[in-house]
Design a protein around this motif. Structure first.
Motif, PDB file in Angstrom:
ATOM      1  N   LEU A  10     -34.030  74.267 -13.380  1.00 31.37           N
ATOM      2  CA  LEU A  10     -35.338  73.821 -12.938  1.00 31.37           C
ATOM      3  C   LEU A  10     -35.223  73.356 -11.496  1.00 31.37           C
ATOM      4  O   LEU A  10     -34.307  72.618 -11.152  1.00 31.37           O
ATOM      5  N   GLU A  11     -36.136  73.840 -10.656  1.00 31.86           N
ATOM      6  CA  GLU A  11     -36.141  73.369  -9.284  1.00 31.86           C
ATOM      7  C   GLU A  11     -37.522  72.860  -8.945  1.00 31.86           C
ATOM      8  O   GLU A  11     -38.518  73.515  -9.226  1.00 31.86           O
ATOM      9  N   VAL A  12     -37.544  71.711  -8.347  1.00 26.88           N
ATOM     10  CA  VAL A  12     -38.808  71.116  -7.948  1.00 26.88           C
ATOM     11  C   VAL A  12     -38.718  70.858  -6.460  1.00 26.88           C
ATOM     12  O   VAL A  12     -37.741  70.288  -5.990  1.00 26.88           O
ATOM     13  N   SER A  13     -39.709  71.316  -5.699  1.00 29.39           N
ATOM     14  CA  SER A  13     -39.657  70.970  -4.289  1.00 29.39           C
ATOM     15  C   SER A  13     -41.019  70.506  -3.802  1.00 29.39           C
ATOM     16  O   SER A  13     -42.042  71.105  -4.119  1.00 29.39           O
ATOM     17  N   HIS A  14     -40.967  69.439  -3.062  1.00 28.01           N
ATOM     18  CA  HIS A  14     -42.154  68.837  -2.430  1.00 28.01           C
ATOM     19  C   HIS A  14     -43.294  68.642  -3.413  1.00 28.01           C
ATOM     20  O   HIS A  14     -44.450  68.905  -3.115  1.00 28.01           O
ATOM     21  N   LEU A  15     -42.943  68.206  -4.587  1.00 25.93           N
ATOM     22  CA  LEU A  15     -43.965  68.002  -5.617  1.00 25.93           C
ATOM     23  C   LEU A  15     -44.812  66.771  -5.302  1.00 25.93           C
ATOM     24  O   LEU A  15     -44.289  65.695  -4.996  1.00 25.93           O
ATOM     25  N   LYS A  16     -46.114  66.965  -5.367  1.00 21.13           N
ATOM     26  CA  LYS A  16     -47.039  65.850  -5.176  1.00 21.13           C
ATOM     27  C   LYS A  16     -48.005  65.806  -6.340  1.00 21.13           C
ATOM     28  O   LYS A  16     -48.476  66.844  -6.789  1.00 21.13           O
ATOM     29  N   GLN A  17     -48.259  64.608  -6.799  1.00 20.03           N
ATOM     30  CA  GLN A  17     -49.258  64.454  -7.849  1.00 20.03           C
ATOM     31  C   GLN A  17     -50.127  63.259  -7.493  1.00 20.03           C
ATOM     32  O   GLN A  17     -49.698  62.116  -7.559  1.00 20.03           O
ATOM     33  N   TYR A  18     -51.348  63.556  -7.059  1.00 19.09           N
ATOM     34  CA  TYR A  18     -52.279  62.492  -6.703  1.00 19.09           C
ATOM     35  C   TYR A  18     -53.359  62.401  -7.767  1.00 19.09           C
ATOM     36  O   TYR A  18     -53.782  63.414  -8.323  1.00 19.09           O
ATOM     37  N   PHE A  19     -53.786  61.196  -8.047  1.00 15.31           N
ATOM     38  CA  PHE A  19     -54.926  61.018  -8.945  1.00 15.31           C
ATOM     39  C   PHE A  19     -56.067  60.397  -8.165  1.00 15.31           C
ATOM     40  O   PHE A  19     -55.855  59.414  -7.462  1.00 15.31           O
ATOM     41  N   PRO A  20     -57.267  60.943  -8.277  1.00 16.62           N
ATOM     42  CA  PRO A  20     -58.389  60.327  -7.576  1.00 16.62           C
ATOM     43  C   PRO A  20     -58.808  59.040  -8.278  1.00 16.62           C
ATOM     44  O   PRO A  20     -58.944  58.996  -9.495  1.00 16.62           O
ATOM     45  N   VAL A  21     -58.969  57.982  -7.500  1.00 15.55           N
ATOM     46  CA  VAL A  21     -59.377  56.697  -8.058  1.00 15.55           C
ATOM     47  C   VAL A  21     -60.635  56.255  -7.324  1.00 15.55           C
ATOM     48  O   VAL A  21     -60.708  56.338  -6.099  1.00 15.55           O
ATOM     49  N   VAL A  33     -46.923  60.531  -7.423  1.00 13.52           N
ATOM     50  CA  VAL A  33     -45.675  61.195  -7.055  1.00 13.52           C
ATOM     51  C   VAL A  33     -45.912  61.796  -5.685  1.00 13.52           C
ATOM     52  O   VAL A  33     -46.880  62.515  -5.486  1.00 13.52           O
ATOM     53  N   ASP A  34     -45.045  61.456  -4.735  1.00 10.00           N
ATOM     54  CA  ASP A  34     -45.316  61.861  -3.369  1.00 10.00           C
ATOM     55  C   ASP A  34     -44.116  62.589  -2.790  1.00 10.00           C
ATOM     56  O   ASP A  34     -43.143  61.970  -2.397  1.00 10.00           O
ATOM     57  N   ASP A  35     -44.196  63.888  -2.787  1.00  2.22           N
ATOM     58  CA  ASP A  35     -43.225  64.689  -2.074  1.00  2.22           C
ATOM     59  C   ASP A  35     -41.803  64.478  -2.596  1.00  2.22           C
ATOM     60  O   ASP A  35     -40.949  63.968  -1.877  1.00  2.22           O
ATOM     61  N   ILE A  36     -41.565  64.832  -3.824  1.00  2.00           N
ATOM     62  CA  ILE A  36     -40.186  64.703  -4.300  1.00  2.00           C
ATOM     63  C   ILE A  36     -39.612  66.080  -4.642  1.00  2.00           C
ATOM     64  O   ILE A  36     -40.331  67.000  -5.028  1.00  2.00           O
ATOM     65  N   SER A  37     -38.314  66.185  -4.466  1.00  5.66           N
ATOM     66  CA  SER A  37     -37.597  67.434  -4.720  1.00  5.66           C
ATOM     67  C   SER A  37     -36.327  67.119  -5.487  1.00  5.66           C
ATOM     68  O   SER A  37     -35.646  66.158  -5.177  1.00  5.66           O
ATOM     69  N   PHE A  38     -36.061  67.909  -6.481  1.00  3.90           N
ATOM     70  CA  PHE A  38     -34.781  67.797  -7.174  1.00  3.90           C
ATOM     71  C   PHE A  38     -34.542  69.039  -8.007  1.00  3.90           C
ATOM     72  O   PHE A  38     -35.410  69.914  -8.095  1.00  3.90           O
ATOM     73  N   ALA A  39     -33.364  69.132  -8.586  1.00  4.00           N
ATOM     74  CA  ALA A  39     -33.032  70.294  -9.405  1.00  4.00           C
ATOM     75  C   ALA A  39     -32.255  69.840 -10.632  1.00  4.00           C
ATOM     76  O   ALA A  39     -31.602  68.806 -10.606  1.00  4.00           O
ATOM     77  N   ILE A  40     -32.380  70.607 -11.701  1.00  8.00           N
ATOM     78  CA  ILE A  40     -31.616  70.317 -12.910  1.00  8.00           C
ATOM     79  C   ILE A  40     -30.873  71.573 -13.320  1.00  8.00           C
ATOM     80  O   ILE A  40     -31.464  72.657 -13.379  1.00  8.00           O
ATOM     81  N   ILE A  74     -42.771  74.491  -8.480  1.00  9.73           N
ATOM     82  CA  ILE A  74     -41.910  74.285  -9.639  1.00  9.73           C
ATOM     83  C   ILE A  74     -41.335  75.623 -10.055  1.00  9.73           C
ATOM     84  O   ILE A  74     -42.086  76.573 -10.310  1.00  9.73           O
ATOM     85  N   THR A  75     -40.029  75.711 -10.072  1.00 10.95           N
ATOM     86  CA  THR A  75     -39.364  76.947 -10.484  1.00 10.95           C
ATOM     87  C   THR A  75     -38.564  76.661 -11.743  1.00 10.95           C
ATOM     88  O   THR A  75     -37.801  75.701 -11.779  1.00 10.95           O
ATOM     89  N   PHE A  76     -38.771  77.466 -12.764  1.00  8.30           N
ATOM     90  CA  PHE A  76     -38.023  77.267 -14.000  1.00  8.30           C
ATOM     91  C   PHE A  76     -37.306  78.546 -14.368  1.00  8.30           C
ATOM     92  O   PHE A  76     -37.940  79.596 -14.497  1.00  8.30           O
ATOM     93  N   ASP A  77     -35.991  78.463 -14.489  1.00  4.92           N
ATOM     94  CA  ASP A  77     -35.195  79.603 -14.915  1.00  4.92           C
ATOM     95  C   ASP A  77     -35.469  80.822 -14.033  1.00  4.92           C
ATOM     96  O   ASP A  77     -35.643  81.938 -14.514  1.00  4.92           O
ATOM     97  N   GLY A  78     -35.549  80.586 -12.733  1.00  8.44           N
ATOM     98  CA  GLY A  78     -35.739  81.686 -11.798  1.00  8.44           C
ATOM     99  C   GLY A  78     -37.171  82.137 -11.604  1.00  8.44           C
ATOM    100  O   GLY A  78     -37.457  82.952 -10.739  1.00  8.44           O
ATOM    101  N   GLU A  79     -38.090  81.618 -12.399  1.00  7.18           N
ATOM    102  CA  GLU A  79     -39.484  82.036 -12.242  1.00  7.18           C
ATOM    103  C   GLU A  79     -40.329  80.909 -11.681  1.00  7.18           C
ATOM    104  O   GLU A  79     -40.231  79.769 -12.122  1.00  7.18           O
ATOM    105  N   VAL A  80     -41.161  81.251 -10.713  1.00  6.55           N
ATOM    106  CA  VAL A  80     -42.023  80.239 -10.122  1.00  6.55           C
ATOM    107  C   VAL A  80     -43.208  80.013 -11.064  1.00  6.55           C
ATOM    108  O   VAL A  80     -43.965  80.930 -11.368  1.00  6.55           O
ATOM    109  N   LEU A  81     -43.342  78.798 -11.546  1.00  9.08           N
ATOM    110  CA  LEU A  81     -44.441  78.483 -12.451  1.00  9.08           C
ATOM    111  C   LEU A  81     -45.652  77.995 -11.704  1.00  9.08           C
ATOM    112  O   LEU A  81     -46.791  78.215 -12.096  1.00  9.08           O
ATOM    113  N   PHE A  82     -45.383  77.292 -10.619  1.00  7.32           N
ATOM    114  CA  PHE A  82     -46.477  76.751  -9.840  1.00  7.32           C
ATOM    115  C   PHE A  82     -46.048  76.695  -8.385  1.00  7.32           C
ATOM    116  O   PHE A  82     -44.942  76.305  -8.064  1.00  7.32           O
TER     117      PHE A  82
END
Lengths: 348, 333
Positions: A10-21, A33-40, A74-82
């Motif tokens: 799993l690869e995550v790069s520059h993931l952002k998750q904003y919620f409107p309030v 979640v603001d701009d995080i990247s990691f891999a598993i 978001i990349t999972f098992d070589g495939e880009v999911l998002f």
């Protein structure tokens, strides 16, 4: 992390998750979640720790696309999911046009249903995450139904019984309802349900936090044994640092939606570099009177700032004793300090 | 104060039951302890071990179905179980205070923090409203709440979890009680805030000299805080002793099991050794030792007879048959 390793599960790069309030008449983004990247890597356990409200649960849920990510890839098992389409150069700088707007590449937003078979989740509360009106057999069998993983009723039942055996539940209890089980047993049901579709990756969101110490050890051991047997990878989200250290290969530390430090579990505990990690580790009450007497806590002043009024630059600077002007100006990027030890801090 | 004893609080053979539709639930089965002024007693156990119920029994704030069925709770030599509700109302807060696990549900959401603090002061002292207000601000300063003058006008929901727990502590301490009972005071808090609160409690203890009863399931919290530790299981005391006794010389199979099952810095790369089985069902207690069904070392005698607390060392006791040579040897043959 710029290393392009294809073997990551799993690869995550520059993931952002904003919620409107809503704030009065305006909608303000809450940057969970603001701009995080990691891999598993396959078969690995990545621990994710941080205080409540730091966004660790949101990361887990966004990975499984229970939330629609605001941006990132978001990349999972070589495939880009998002992929929201933003592009980054080698130095991880966003590529923008002359007016400062990002230049978008190809956008991807795959249907998740086939991938849910590969990615599963175990929830914190074994009381509310199981349907009280379903028998254990049906709870564990539901993912099998959704993905049509059996050809006959008998096969469905066989699968369910072998799953129950796998997680240490008595097969005779298949027709019982969730309320007839203790907390530890319920958590086993939740784990059996996650394992039913034979996933490669499981998000464990505070999966042992609600359990008593003696039962917690049973479930932690089970997670480890299942990993050895089935080779599944975990994202193990928890606030108990000792448990996380025990179960994880690597640990990531989050603070206010940002990734502060990632390193091997032992490395992080023996050689923490980020001031936040240091104080977090020193705050853990150690179940050993000798060490407890010797160790001194680095007590952090004040509370976590509200994610709606984030400090400029590094979010930790308001509570950090090393904070300088630079910290207020720009957010430090995660940098490799050798041995796969990544730290986001200007001063350390 | 009839007879001067060096103990502030003495609990003798306390029994508490809940009378439910399913039958009598014996939550506390004959626990005893003594507390000296200025000392900290830790009560540790899993859910259902009776640790919280013991605390509530002392304060007499049990749920409607619960009743103390036996024993005595002596405060400065006087058995407070004989007090009327009116006497207890005076007693609570003034002599013994309690803080609860969840600071959100234990503060009243419709009153300001200041009002709730003043209420406690006005109830127990002859202070005027003005003085009570001053006292509230003074207490908030003591527990490290910043800008106490503006905080008193705020409602509980406007405060963070750590702040609320500080307010709870301020409220508990505003009449300078001799004993503070802390029922899982930091369980709902993050580790960094937990460290702040534990530090604060130790500081305040030094300043005000009160005794603390610390009820928790967290062995880490207990290790650094307590002069004496009591390990409970199934409503009974398994083992008691100093932190060193409990952590380095455990003599009860349950204590040993607990210590093996928690991750520590020295067992990070080994497998944890869990305690087998499921937690005790208080409706269906075993005849002998409560821990017997989950105990690997269980002997014949454990099935039928409850062990008494056996002296292991100075102030260190354990209620486990393993410590009685005769019982152990009889089994060997």
């Amino acid at each position: 992390m710029s290393e392009k390793e294809t073997k990551n599960l799993l690869e995550v790069s520059h993931l952002k998750q904003y919620f409107p309030v809503s704030q009065g008449l305006h909608k303000v983004p809450l940057k969970a979640v603001d701009d995080i990247s990691f891999a598993i890597r396959p078969g690995e356990t990545l621990g994710l720790v941080g205080e409540s409200g730091c966004g660790k649960t949101t990361v887990g849920r966004t990975l499984l696309r229970l939330y629609e990510p605001t941006a990132g890839k978001i990349t999972f098992d070589g495939e880009v999911l998002f992929d929201s389409g933003e592009q980054y150069d080698e130095n991880d700088k966003l590529i923008v046009d002359a007016t400062g707007r990002p230049i978008y590449g190809k956008k991807v937003n795959k249907d998740m249903l086939p991938y849910r078979k590969e990615m599963q989740m175990v929830f914190q509360d074994p009381y509310s995450s199981l349907n009280p009106r379903m028998t254990v057999e049906d709870i564990i069998g539901e993912p099998l139904d959704v993905h049509k993983l059996y050809s006959s009723k008998a096969e469905r039942r066989d699968k369910i019984l072998s799953l129950m055996e796998l997680v240490g539940l008595n097969a005779e209890h298949a027709m019982r309802y969730a309320h007839e089980f203790s907390g530890g047993q319920r958590q086993r049901i939740g784990i059996a349900r996650a394992l039913a579709v034979d996933p490669k990756f499981i998000v464990c969101d505070e999966a042992v936090s609600a359990l008593d110490v003696s039962i917690q050890a049973q479930v932690v051991n089970m997670f480890e044994e299942l990993q050895e047997k089935l080779g599944v990878a975990y994202l193990f989200i928890a606030h108990d640092l000792l448990v996380v250290h025990h179960i994880s290969d690597r640990i990531a530390v989050m603070y206010l939606g940002r990734m502060m430090e990632i390193a091997d579990a032992d490395e992080l505990n023996n050689n923490p570099m980020h001031p936040y990690t240091l104080s977090l580790l020193s705050a853990v009450p150690i179940p050993d009177p000798e060490t407890a007497r010797k160790s001194s806590r680095i007590v952090l002043e004040g509370d976590v700032p509200s994610p709606l009024h984030m400090p400029s630059g590094c979010p930790f600077r308001t509570r950090c004793k090393y904070a300088t002007e630079q910290c207020a100006m720009e957010m430090p990027q995660l940098k490799d300090r050798g041995n796969g030890h990544f730290v986001a801090c200007h001063n350390k | 104060m009839s007879e001067e004893s060096k103990y502030l609080l003495e609990v003798n053979d306390l029994n508490t039951s809940f009378f439910t539709d399913a039958g009598e639930v014996k939550a506390v089965n004959g626990i005893s302890f003594k507390l000296e002024p200025g000392k900290t007693l830790g009560i540790v156990g899993e859910s259902g071990s009776g640790k919280s119920v013991s605390a509530y029994s002392i304060m007499q704030i049990l749920a409607e179905t619960g009743r103390v069925t036996g024993g005595e709770v002596k405060f400065r030599g006087e058995n407070i179980l004989n007090y009327s509700e009116k006497q207890m109302q005076k007693f609570r807060g003034e002599k013994i205070s309690i803080i609860f696990q969840d600071p959100m549900t234990s503060l009243n959401p419709v009153f300001t923090v200041g009002y709730q603090l003043e209420e406690a002061v006005l109830l127990h002292t002859n202070k005027t409203k003005e003085e009570a207000k001053k006292r509230a601000i003074e207490m908030l300063t003591l527990v490290g709440v910043n800008e106490p003058e503006s905080r008193v006008k705020q409602y509980p929901h406007e405060l963070s979890g750590g702040m609320r727990q500080r307010v709870m502590i301020a409220m508990a301490l505003c009449c300078e009680p001799d004993v503070l009972i802390a029922d899982e005071p930091t369980t709902a808090l993050d580790v960094t805030i937990q460290a702040q609160i534990l530090e604060l409690m130790q500081d305040l203890q030094k300043k005000l000299g009160m005794a603390i009863i610390m009820v928790t399931h967290d062995l880490g919290v207990i290790a650094s805080m307590c002069d004496e530790i009591m390990v409970m299981y199934g409503g009974r005391v398994c083992e008691r002793g100093t932190a060193d006794d409990i952590f380095y010389r455990p003599a009860h199979e349950y204590t040993k099991g607990l210590l093996r099952s928690i991750p520590r810095h020295d067992n990070m790369n080994e497998k944890l050794v869990p305690i087998g089985g499921t937690p005790i069902n208080l409706l269906n207690m075993p005849e002998g030792c409560a821990f017997c069904p989950r105990c690997d070392a269980a002997m014949k005698i454990c099935l039928t007879e409850k062990p008494d607390e056996i002296q292991i060392g100075d102030g260190h006791t354990a209620a486990c048959w393993m410590n009685i040579k005769e019982a152990f040897e009889a089994q060997e043959v």
